[in-house]
Design a protein around this motif. Structure first.
Motif, PDB file in Angstrom:
ATOM      1  N   GLN A  35      15.572 -13.851   3.654  1.00  0.00           N
ATOM      2  CA  GLN A  35      16.926 -14.161   3.200  1.00  0.00           C
ATOM      3  C   GLN A  35      17.042 -14.068   1.682  1.00  0.00           C
ATOM      4  OE1 GLN A  35      17.305 -17.999   5.104  1.00  0.00           O
ATOM      5  NE2 GLN A  35      18.299 -17.141   6.921  1.00  0.00           N
ATOM      6  N   ARG A  36      16.000 -14.463   0.959  1.00  0.00           N
ATOM      7  CA  ARG A  36      15.997 -14.327  -0.503  1.00  0.00           C
ATOM      8  C   ARG A  36      16.100 -12.863  -0.916  1.00  0.00           C
ATOM      9  NH1 ARG A  36      11.036 -17.886  -3.001  1.00  0.00           N
ATOM     10  NH2 ARG A  36      11.706 -19.981  -2.390  1.00  0.00           N
ATOM     11  N   VAL A  37      15.247 -12.042  -0.315  1.00  0.00           N
ATOM     12  CA  VAL A  37      15.206 -10.630  -0.687  1.00  0.00           C
ATOM     13  C   VAL A  37      16.524  -9.945  -0.321  1.00  0.00           C
ATOM     14  CG1 VAL A  37      14.040  -8.425  -0.280  1.00  0.00           C
ATOM     15  CG2 VAL A  37      12.697 -10.537  -0.493  1.00  0.00           C
ATOM     16  N   LEU A  38      17.031 -10.216   0.872  1.00  0.00           N
ATOM     17  CA  LEU A  38      18.284  -9.607   1.308  1.00  0.00           C
ATOM     18  C   LEU A  38      19.434 -10.011   0.378  1.00  0.00           C
ATOM     19  CD1 LEU A  38      19.737  -7.935   3.519  1.00  0.00           C
ATOM     20  CD2 LEU A  38      20.203 -10.106   4.678  1.00  0.00           C
ATOM     21  N   LYS A  39      19.474 -11.275  -0.019  1.00  0.00           N
ATOM     22  CA  LYS A  39      20.539 -11.751  -0.907  1.00  0.00           C
ATOM     23  C   LYS A  39      20.524 -10.989  -2.223  1.00  0.00           C
ATOM     24  CE  LYS A  39      22.321 -15.992  -3.075  1.00  0.00           C
ATOM     25  NZ  LYS A  39      22.098 -17.451  -3.238  1.00  0.00           N
ATOM     26  N   TYR A  40      19.321 -10.751  -2.765  1.00  0.00           N
ATOM     27  CA  TYR A  40      19.217 -10.007  -4.017  1.00  0.00           C
ATOM     28  C   TYR A  40      19.679  -8.562  -3.835  1.00  0.00           C
ATOM     29  CZ  TYR A  40      17.349  -7.931  -8.256  1.00  0.00           C
ATOM     30  OH  TYR A  40      17.227  -7.250  -9.451  1.00  0.00           O
ATOM     31  N   LEU A  41      19.230  -7.910  -2.775  1.00  0.00           N
ATOM     32  CA  LEU A  41      19.610  -6.518  -2.534  1.00  0.00           C
ATOM     33  C   LEU A  41      21.123  -6.387  -2.381  1.00  0.00           C
ATOM     34  CD1 LEU A  41      16.803  -5.440  -0.027  1.00  0.00           C
ATOM     35  CD2 LEU A  41      17.009  -4.767  -2.429  1.00  0.00           C
ATOM     36  N   GLU A  42      21.729  -7.298  -1.655  1.00  0.00           N
ATOM     37  CA  GLU A  42      23.171  -7.228  -1.431  1.00  0.00           C
ATOM     38  C   GLU A  42      23.955  -7.493  -2.719  1.00  0.00           C
ATOM     39  OE1 GLU A  42      23.501  -8.445   3.290  1.00  0.00           O
ATOM     40  OE2 GLU A  42      23.680 -10.021   1.768  1.00  0.00           O
ATOM     41  N   ALA A  43      23.405  -8.338  -3.589  1.00  0.00           N
ATOM     42  CA  ALA A  43      24.110  -8.668  -4.831  1.00  0.00           C
ATOM     43  C   ALA A  43      23.941  -7.581  -5.895  1.00  0.00           C
ATOM     44  CB  ALA A  43      23.605 -10.009  -5.378  1.00  0.00           C
ATOM     45  N   ALA A 199       5.175 -10.690  -0.774  1.00  0.00           N
ATOM     46  CA  ALA A 199       4.662  -9.706   0.185  1.00  0.00           C
ATOM     47  C   ALA A 199       5.748  -8.715   0.587  1.00  0.00           C
ATOM     48  CB  ALA A 199       4.110 -10.423   1.416  1.00  0.00           C
ATOM     49  N   LEU A 200       6.973  -9.199   0.772  1.00  0.00           N
ATOM     50  CA  LEU A 200       8.080  -8.309   1.121  1.00  0.00           C
ATOM     51  C   LEU A 200       8.383  -7.338  -0.018  1.00  0.00           C
ATOM     52  CD1 LEU A 200      10.432 -10.877   2.895  1.00  0.00           C
ATOM     53  CD2 LEU A 200       9.271  -8.949   3.990  1.00  0.00           C
ATOM     54  N   TRP A 201       8.455  -7.845  -1.245  1.00  0.00           N
ATOM     55  CA  TRP A 201       8.746  -6.966  -2.381  1.00  0.00           C
ATOM     56  C   TRP A 201       7.640  -5.943  -2.597  1.00  0.00           C
ATOM     57  CZ3 TRP A 201      13.363  -6.213  -3.706  1.00  0.00           C
ATOM     58  CH2 TRP A 201      14.301  -7.239  -3.899  1.00  0.00           C
ATOM     59  N   LEU A 202       6.392  -6.371  -2.514  1.00  0.00           N
ATOM     60  CA  LEU A 202       5.286  -5.431  -2.727  1.00  0.00           C
ATOM     61  C   LEU A 202       5.270  -4.345  -1.659  1.00  0.00           C
ATOM     62  CD1 LEU A 202       4.351  -7.492  -4.857  1.00  0.00           C
ATOM     63  CD2 LEU A 202       2.014  -7.168  -4.026  1.00  0.00           C
ATOM     64  N   GLU A 205       8.120  -1.883  -2.329  1.00  0.00           N
ATOM     65  CA  GLU A 205       7.742  -0.990  -3.432  1.00  0.00           C
ATOM     66  C   GLU A 205       6.719   0.047  -2.975  1.00  0.00           C
ATOM     67  OE1 GLU A 205       5.553   0.557  -6.840  1.00  0.00           O
ATOM     68  OE2 GLU A 205       4.715  -0.770  -5.302  1.00  0.00           O
ATOM     69  N   LYS A 206       5.730  -0.388  -2.202  1.00  0.00           N
ATOM     70  CA  LYS A 206       4.694   0.521  -1.708  1.00  0.00           C
ATOM     71  C   LYS A 206       5.300   1.611  -0.821  1.00  0.00           C
ATOM     72  CE  LYS A 206       0.405   1.782  -0.565  1.00  0.00           C
ATOM     73  NZ  LYS A 206      -0.519   2.404  -1.542  1.00  0.00           N
ATOM     74  N   LEU A 207       6.292   1.247  -0.013  1.00  0.00           N
ATOM     75  CA  LEU A 207       6.951   2.200   0.879  1.00  0.00           C
ATOM     76  C   LEU A 207       7.975   3.070   0.155  1.00  0.00           C
ATOM     77  CD1 LEU A 207       7.566  -0.155   3.956  1.00  0.00           C
ATOM     78  CD2 LEU A 207       5.895   1.705   3.800  1.00  0.00           C
ATOM     79  N   GLU A 208       8.158   2.812  -1.145  1.00  0.00           N
ATOM     80  CA  GLU A 208       9.105   3.554  -1.984  1.00  0.00           C
ATOM     81  C   GLU A 208      10.549   3.362  -1.531  1.00  0.00           C
ATOM     82  OE1 GLU A 208       7.769   7.599  -2.259  1.00  0.00           O
ATOM     83  OE2 GLU A 208       5.973   7.042  -3.396  1.00  0.00           O
ATOM     84  N   CYS A 209      10.814   2.202  -0.910  1.00  0.00           N
ATOM     85  CA  CYS A 209      12.201   1.858  -0.587  1.00  0.00           C
ATOM     86  C   CYS A 209      12.973   1.526  -1.860  1.00  0.00           C
ATOM     87  CB  CYS A 209      12.252   0.653   0.360  1.00  0.00           C
ATOM     88  SG  CYS A 209      11.553   0.959   1.993  1.00  0.00           S
ATOM     89  N   VAL A 210      12.296   0.878  -2.790  1.00  0.00           N
ATOM     90  CA  VAL A 210      12.932   0.463  -4.036  1.00  0.00           C
ATOM     91  C   VAL A 210      11.900   0.576  -5.154  1.00  0.00           C
ATOM     92  CG1 VAL A 210      12.368  -1.975  -3.648  1.00  0.00           C
ATOM     93  CG2 VAL A 210      14.295  -1.374  -5.115  1.00  0.00           C
ATOM     94  N   LEU A 213      10.846  -1.129 -10.926  1.00  0.00           N
ATOM     95  CA  LEU A 213      11.709  -1.461 -12.049  1.00  0.00           C
ATOM     96  C   LEU A 213      12.962  -2.203 -11.610  1.00  0.00           C
ATOM     97  CD1 LEU A 213      11.450   1.876 -14.079  1.00  0.00           C
ATOM     98  CD2 LEU A 213      10.204  -0.259 -14.465  1.00  0.00           C
ATOM     99  N   ASP A 214      13.314  -2.055 -10.322  1.00  0.00           N
ATOM    100  CA  ASP A 214      14.499  -2.721  -9.777  1.00  0.00           C
ATOM    101  C   ASP A 214      14.167  -3.998  -9.022  1.00  0.00           C
ATOM    102  OD1 ASP A 214      16.397  -0.865 -10.722  1.00  0.00           O
ATOM    103  OD2 ASP A 214      15.919   0.518  -9.077  1.00  0.00           O
ATOM    104  N   ILE A 215      12.888  -4.364  -9.009  1.00  0.00           N
ATOM    105  CA  ILE A 215      12.461  -5.582  -8.312  1.00  0.00           C
ATOM    106  C   ILE A 215      12.382  -6.726  -9.310  1.00  0.00           C
ATOM    107  CG2 ILE A 215      10.555  -6.697  -7.081  1.00  0.00           C
ATOM    108  CD1 ILE A 215       9.898  -3.954  -5.866  1.00  0.00           C
ATOM    109  N   PRO A 216      13.051  -7.839  -9.049  1.00  0.00           N
ATOM    110  CA  PRO A 216      13.035  -8.952 -10.007  1.00  0.00           C
ATOM    111  C   PRO A 216      11.640  -9.559 -10.139  1.00  0.00           C
ATOM    112  CG  PRO A 216      13.997  -9.660  -7.917  1.00  0.00           C
ATOM    113  CD  PRO A 216      13.812  -8.167  -7.827  1.00  0.00           C
ATOM    114  N   ASP A 217      11.159  -9.635 -11.373  1.00  0.00           N
ATOM    115  CA  ASP A 217       9.853 -10.271 -11.643  1.00  0.00           C
ATOM    116  C   ASP A 217       8.734  -9.636 -10.833  1.00  0.00           C
ATOM    117  OD1 ASP A 217      11.076 -12.213 -13.368  1.00  0.00           O
ATOM    118  OD2 ASP A 217      11.708 -13.314 -11.578  1.00  0.00           O
TER     119      ASP A 217
END
Length: 310
Positions: A35-43, A199-202, A205-210, A213-217
């Motif tokens: 839910q955290r990750v989805l909220k950031y992507l949507e915003a 783990a979700l953000w990494l 990034e590894k899958l090249e979805c995002v 540079l666009d991932i917070p922290d």
């Protein structure tokens, strides 16, 4: 909590990445992290390839904060069980977990059938009952599964299919999906949510979805997981599972945690028949400190590395 936690896509070519949380109902960290990750992507709407989907597992158990209601849902993904549940009308299913599994099967089959994304990736998100210890990832035999598991930086474990059957990792591998798991820490530790988010953000990034540079922290997420496994082998394998029989009155001895070094014949637990000793040297994983569960503990060995004490 709804079955479909959310979906995010910009309809660009890329992988289908599914994060599943709460297949054990007392393990909420994965749901909250998604839910955290989805909220950031949507915003923020950073450039995004593929599709990101969140799925909740055992809904009644999640509501009651119990591992399961009738039986362990993460032990039911066997061919004969799936065939039985697929053919049986929902009204005839006798356990909560059978109903949950049928609903999950319908959802996953729909996702696989309707997506144009490739490859298809499942991250099964878990926490453990033991306090302390080190989070870890679980991979199956597929090279991509092991690559994604080891990308998290925390120790990665393989060979779970040798000691346990009927898990989601077994089943989704047969579907042609790459599946791996992550155990982020103790159930009620807020840091478990932070680690699962990392783990979700990494993985995104590894899958090249995002882009990183666009991932917070991003550096903070990277360090949070990569600093966990100091002094512990990066790759381990399951070599033993202590299965708890019904009515055994199993009680784990206090003080054990993930990657705790144990010696052969060391007393680890007790049940109605007496003390339970380690059958081999190694390290312990997922010692059971809750009432529900069929797995008392696992013993693991480093892959081509010497056992190191914590």
């Amino acid at each position: 909590v709804k079955r479909l936690l959310g979906r995010y896509t910009q309809w660009k070519e890329g992988p289908l990445f599914i994060g599943m949380g709460g297949i054990h109902g007392n393990e909420h960290a994965g749901i909250l992290a998604f839910q955290r990750v989805l909220k950031y992507l949507e915003a923020k709407k950073p450039e995004f390839k593929g599709e990101f989907v969140g799925v909740a597992g055992n809904l009644p158990a999640i509501e009651q904060k119990k591992r399961f209601i009738d039986i362990d849902l993460n032990r039911q993904w066997k061919d004969e069980k799936i065939a039985e549940i697929t053919q049986e009308p929902r009204r005839n299913l006798s356990t909560n977990e059978a109903i949950q599994q049928k609903e999950l099967l319908i959802l996953f089959n729909r996702l696989v059938r309707t997506t144009n994304c490739a490859p298809m990736i499942l991250l099964d998100m878990h926490t453990t009952s033991a306090k302390g210890g080190v989070p870890f990832s679980i991979a199956n035999s597929a090279p991509l599964s092991q690559s994604l598991a080891m990308n998290l930086g925390a120790p990665a474990s393989v060979g779970i299919e040798k000691v346990i059957t009927g898990t989601t990792l077994n089943y989704f591998s047969k579907l042609g999906m790459c599946a791996f798991g992550f155990e982020a820490g103790q159930h009620d530790n807020p840091e478990s949510i932070d680690r699962m988010e990392a783990a979700l953000w990494l993985t995104l990034e590894k899958l090249e979805c995002v882009s990183r540079l666009d991932i917070p922290d991003f550096d903070k997420h990277y360090a949070l997981l990569h600093d966990l496994g100091n002094g512990i082998p990066g790759l381990v394998e399951f070599t033993h599972r202590h299965q708890i029989s019904e009515g055994a009155d199993f009680v784990m001895r206090p003080g054990f945690k993930n990657f705790h070094k144990v010696d052969k014949n060391q007393i680890l637990a007790d049940d109605k028949d007496g003390v339970i000793k380690a059958g081999q040297d190694g390290m312990i994983l997922m010692p059971l400190y809750q009432k529900q569960g069929e797995d008392g503990f696992f013993i693991i060995q480093p892959v081509n590395k010497k056992v190191e004490a914590m």
